[in-house]
Design an enzyme around this catalytic site. Sequence first.
Site, PDB file in Angstrom:
ATOM      1  N   ARG A 171       8.799  -7.742   5.712  1.00 28.51           N
ATOM      2  CA  ARG A 171       8.081  -7.452   6.954  1.00 28.51           C
ATOM      3  C   ARG A 171       6.727  -8.159   6.938  1.00 28.51           C
ATOM      4  O   ARG A 171       5.962  -8.027   5.980  1.00 28.51           O
ATOM      5  CB  ARG A 171       7.883  -5.936   7.100  1.00 28.51           C
ATOM      6  CG  ARG A 171       7.075  -5.569   8.336  1.00 28.51           C
ATOM      7  CD  ARG A 171       7.028  -4.057   8.583  1.00 28.51           C
ATOM      8  NE  ARG A 171       6.174  -3.784   9.737  1.00 28.51           N
ATOM      9  CZ  ARG A 171       5.029  -3.114   9.681  1.00 28.51           C
ATOM     10  NH1 ARG A 171       4.600  -2.619   8.539  1.00 28.51           N
ATOM     11  NH2 ARG A 171       4.314  -2.930  10.775  1.00 28.51           N
ATOM     12  N   ASN A 199       5.548   4.448   9.587  1.00 33.14           N
ATOM     13  CA  ASN A 199       4.620   4.282   8.463  1.00 33.14           C
ATOM     14  C   ASN A 199       4.202   5.661   7.990  1.00 33.14           C
ATOM     15  O   ASN A 199       3.851   6.516   8.811  1.00 33.14           O
ATOM     16  CB  ASN A 199       3.382   3.489   8.887  1.00 33.14           C
ATOM     17  CG  ASN A 199       3.692   2.047   9.239  1.00 33.14           C
ATOM     18  OD1 ASN A 199       4.827   1.595   9.117  1.00 33.14           O
ATOM     19  ND2 ASN A 199       2.684   1.310   9.676  1.00 33.14           N
ATOM     20  N   PHE A 233      -2.765  -2.046  -2.944  1.00 28.79           N
ATOM     21  CA  PHE A 233      -1.466  -1.419  -2.702  1.00 28.79           C
ATOM     22  C   PHE A 233      -0.312  -2.220  -3.299  1.00 28.79           C
ATOM     23  O   PHE A 233       0.837  -1.785  -3.245  1.00 28.79           O
ATOM     24  CB  PHE A 233      -1.213  -1.283  -1.193  1.00 28.79           C
ATOM     25  CG  PHE A 233      -1.826  -0.061  -0.566  1.00 28.79           C
ATOM     26  CD1 PHE A 233      -1.120   1.127  -0.493  1.00 28.79           C
ATOM     27  CD2 PHE A 233      -3.112  -0.100  -0.044  1.00 28.79           C
ATOM     28  CE1 PHE A 233      -1.671   2.251   0.095  1.00 28.79           C
ATOM     29  CE2 PHE A 233      -3.678   1.019   0.547  1.00 28.79           C
ATOM     30  CZ  PHE A 233      -2.948   2.200   0.619  1.00 28.79           C
ATOM     31  N   TRP A 267       4.815  -0.704   1.007  1.00 30.12           N
ATOM     32  CA  TRP A 267       3.524  -1.344   1.269  1.00 30.12           C
ATOM     33  C   TRP A 267       2.759  -1.297  -0.044  1.00 30.12           C
ATOM     34  O   TRP A 267       2.418  -0.223  -0.518  1.00 30.12           O
ATOM     35  CB  TRP A 267       2.760  -0.595   2.362  1.00 30.12           C
ATOM     36  CG  TRP A 267       1.484  -1.306   2.731  1.00 30.12           C
ATOM     37  CD1 TRP A 267       0.260  -1.149   2.132  1.00 30.12           C
ATOM     38  CD2 TRP A 267       1.316  -2.292   3.745  1.00 30.12           C
ATOM     39  NE1 TRP A 267      -0.655  -1.989   2.707  1.00 30.12           N
ATOM     40  CE2 TRP A 267      -0.034  -2.703   3.701  1.00 30.12           C
ATOM     41  CE3 TRP A 267       2.167  -2.892   4.684  1.00 30.12           C
ATOM     42  CZ2 TRP A 267      -0.541  -3.665   4.567  1.00 30.12           C
ATOM     43  CZ3 TRP A 267       1.649  -3.837   5.541  1.00 30.12           C
ATOM     44  CH2 TRP A 267       0.313  -4.219   5.474  1.00 30.12           C
ATOM     45  N   GLU A 301       6.334   1.211   6.385  1.00 31.07           N
ATOM     46  CA  GLU A 301       5.284   1.202   5.343  1.00 31.07           C
ATOM     47  C   GLU A 301       5.333   2.511   4.583  1.00 31.07           C
ATOM     48  O   GLU A 301       5.462   3.590   5.174  1.00 31.07           O
ATOM     49  CB  GLU A 301       3.872   1.071   5.946  1.00 31.07           C
ATOM     50  CG  GLU A 301       3.539  -0.279   6.518  1.00 31.07           C
ATOM     51  CD  GLU A 301       2.102  -0.330   7.052  1.00 31.07           C
ATOM     52  OE1 GLU A 301       1.241   0.446   6.562  1.00 31.07           O
ATOM     53  OE2 GLU A 301       1.844  -1.132   7.966  1.00 31.07           O
ATOM     54  N   TYR A 361       2.209   7.884   4.614  1.00 29.42           N
ATOM     55  CA  TYR A 361       1.505   7.880   3.334  1.00 29.42           C
ATOM     56  C   TYR A 361       1.104   9.264   2.838  1.00 29.42           C
ATOM     57  O   TYR A 361       0.952   9.461   1.643  1.00 29.42           O
ATOM     58  CB  TYR A 361       0.217   7.045   3.443  1.00 29.42           C
ATOM     59  CG  TYR A 361       0.437   5.579   3.666  1.00 29.42           C
ATOM     60  CD1 TYR A 361       0.586   4.701   2.597  1.00 29.42           C
ATOM     61  CD2 TYR A 361       0.507   5.056   4.943  1.00 29.42           C
ATOM     62  CE1 TYR A 361       0.789   3.338   2.796  1.00 29.42           C
ATOM     63  CE2 TYR A 361       0.711   3.693   5.160  1.00 29.42           C
ATOM     64  CZ  TYR A 361       0.853   2.848   4.082  1.00 29.42           C
ATOM     65  OH  TYR A 361       1.054   1.504   4.276  1.00 29.42           O
ATOM     66  N   GLU A 382      -7.581  -4.871   2.893  1.00 25.81           N
ATOM     67  CA  GLU A 382      -7.330  -3.527   3.433  1.00 25.81           C
ATOM     68  C   GLU A 382      -8.504  -3.059   4.298  1.00 25.81           C
ATOM     69  O   GLU A 382      -9.184  -2.079   4.008  1.00 25.81           O
ATOM     70  CB  GLU A 382      -7.073  -2.538   2.284  1.00 25.81           C
ATOM     71  CG  GLU A 382      -5.721  -2.712   1.623  1.00 25.81           C
ATOM     72  CD  GLU A 382      -4.551  -2.287   2.490  1.00 25.81           C
ATOM     73  OE1 GLU A 382      -4.766  -1.540   3.467  1.00 25.81           O
ATOM     74  OE2 GLU A 382      -3.410  -2.703   2.199  1.00 25.81           O
ATOM     75  N   TRP A 383      -8.734  -3.812   5.399  1.00 21.72           N
ATOM     76  CA  TRP A 383      -9.694  -3.403   6.413  1.00 21.72           C
ATOM     77  C   TRP A 383     -11.055  -3.034   5.823  1.00 21.72           C
ATOM     78  O   TRP A 383     -11.645  -3.832   5.139  1.00 21.72           O
ATOM     79  CB  TRP A 383      -9.100  -2.270   7.275  1.00 21.72           C
ATOM     80  CG  TRP A 383      -7.734  -2.626   7.800  1.00 21.72           C
ATOM     81  CD1 TRP A 383      -6.561  -1.960   7.571  1.00 21.72           C
ATOM     82  CD2 TRP A 383      -7.371  -3.761   8.605  1.00 21.72           C
ATOM     83  NE1 TRP A 383      -5.503  -2.603   8.196  1.00 21.72           N
ATOM     84  CE2 TRP A 383      -5.967  -3.705   8.832  1.00 21.72           C
ATOM     85  CE3 TRP A 383      -8.088  -4.815   9.161  1.00 21.72           C
ATOM     86  CZ2 TRP A 383      -5.286  -4.652   9.589  1.00 21.72           C
ATOM     87  CZ3 TRP A 383      -7.406  -5.765   9.917  1.00 21.72           C
ATOM     88  CH2 TRP A 383      -6.031  -5.677  10.120  1.00 21.72           C
ATOM     89  N   ASN A 413       1.824  -2.478  15.714  1.00 17.46           N
ATOM     90  CA  ASN A 413       1.745  -1.671  14.499  1.00 17.46           C
ATOM     91  C   ASN A 413       0.729  -0.545  14.658  1.00 17.46           C
ATOM     92  O   ASN A 413      -0.430  -0.789  14.977  1.00 17.46           O
ATOM     93  CB  ASN A 413       1.330  -2.539  13.305  1.00 17.46           C
ATOM     94  CG  ASN A 413       1.263  -1.729  12.015  1.00 17.46           C
ATOM     95  OD1 ASN A 413       2.281  -1.377  11.448  1.00 17.46           O
ATOM     96  ND2 ASN A 413       0.054  -1.395  11.577  1.00 17.46           N
ATOM     97  N   GLU A 414       1.185   0.677  14.458  1.00 15.61           N
ATOM     98  CA  GLU A 414       0.306   1.858  14.422  1.00 15.61           C
ATOM     99  C   GLU A 414      -0.704   1.928  15.560  1.00 15.61           C
ATOM    100  O   GLU A 414      -1.909   2.068  15.329  1.00 15.61           O
ATOM    101  CB  GLU A 414      -0.480   1.900  13.108  1.00 15.61           C
ATOM    102  CG  GLU A 414       0.348   2.053  11.880  1.00 15.61           C
ATOM    103  CD  GLU A 414      -0.477   2.174  10.603  1.00 15.61           C
ATOM    104  OE1 GLU A 414       0.110   2.494   9.560  1.00 15.61           O
ATOM    105  OE2 GLU A 414      -1.710   1.955  10.652  1.00 15.61           O
ATOM    106  N   HIS A 442      -0.646  -6.614  14.674  1.00 14.77           N
ATOM    107  CA  HIS A 442      -1.129  -5.673  13.660  1.00 14.77           C
ATOM    108  C   HIS A 442      -2.671  -5.682  13.711  1.00 14.77           C
ATOM    109  O   HIS A 442      -3.332  -6.324  12.902  1.00 14.77           O
ATOM    110  CB  HIS A 442      -0.611  -6.092  12.280  1.00 14.77           C
ATOM    111  CG  HIS A 442      -0.792  -5.069  11.210  1.00 14.77           C
ATOM    112  ND1 HIS A 442       0.232  -4.692  10.374  1.00 14.77           N
ATOM    113  CD2 HIS A 442      -1.865  -4.337  10.830  1.00 14.77           C
ATOM    114  CE1 HIS A 442      -0.208  -3.781   9.513  1.00 14.77           C
ATOM    115  NE2 HIS A 442      -1.489  -3.564   9.773  1.00 14.77           N
TER     116      HIS A 442
END
Length: 420
Positions: A10, A242, A382, A366, A317, A244, A373-374, A100-101, A55
Amino acid sequence: MNFLGVNSYRFSVSWSRVLPRGRFGGVNYSGIKYYNILIDALISQGIKPFVTLNHVDYPQELEKRFQSWLSPEMQKEFGHLADICFMHFGDRVKYWTTINEPNQQLILGYLRGIFPPTRCSSPYGNCSQGNSETEPFLAAHNMILAHAKAVNIYQTKYQKEQKGSIGIVVQTSWFEPISDSTEDKEAAERAQSFYSNWILDPVIYGKYPKEMVNILGPALPRFSNNEVKNLRNSRLDFVGINHYTSYFIQDCFISTCTTGNGASKAEGFALQLDRKGNVSIGELTDVDWQHIDPKGFRKILNYLKVRYPNIPMFITENGFGHLQKPETTVTELLHDTKRIQYMSGYLEALQAAMRDGANVKGYFAWSLLDNFEWLYGYKLRFGLFHVDYTTLKKTPKQSASWYKNFIEEHMDTRDLMDKS
């Protein structure tokens, strides 16, 4: 990827790489070439590309001209991006997701204002512009309709010939009522409605969750009859999930609450907590939002199975973030036993949910590599493969070998399921 034995990868398209100025400029064919090389390389190794159109990032031009997702113009822009991608890549890409999200992107960008375009209002955050009680819902409305536009373009122009499928990806968390009281149980349901259901209800049923309608009133935009028709006609083929973490939820609608994530009107008066007294929701980690709670994964998949029956799901994810501190050594990063514990528990929970009847068609860890990571930059890792950011050398972590063995052990089962 060959080392791991995965059969799909992905990735997302960078909007600005393909259309640097959106519809206000031309196609960047160097960007098209880049993705063609990647797609062809994957297919040559027997790995199916699974492509997300957007994304988070988008051309700055669209922010400057009309404030991006706050404007209906963004629906046309996103449709144009989708059309270009289907045209150039759709002969080889058989799995598409639109956005995405969006739920997470909206909360961070327009409610709390900590992600671009950093819009919010007090007391939700400290921004120079924005309105946390209206703008997240306006931006969401345009994202939902943009998704429908892309799906409609695919289904009417490309799907019959290209024979692919299309969906959307949402972020999910499991929200556990902090007590058995009716108030806390209702608050947990509101938490879902103001999070993943906020996006999924409209794209599947053509309407917002009733909990959002009741609480937000006129702050929540309404779909016109024509838009409802378009949403229902643009039915997705699958949903990307996704996942977590989990939270306890405490009611703030009837009860008095402390401030915190979820407690506000714009979030459904459902306070998110990681502890109930001395009991934590799973194992807490160095990443403040990630709590290891595999049971919550099984619960959310069963919840989605009931709310959206018969719609296939892909886990797009799931993974464990290792927060690198100044004293963290490379050896510690490579011997990532906590990631193995996390993945093992969550994959067992996934198998249990599938036995319960959850229609899950695939799982993506993921992530393949340590990456950007932002707001954490490169400190939150990750990856199954460690990346040395100076030399770009990639080294398999212990989890990569564990995952390789997991895939090998389950190949026979997967083949049987595919055949049946």
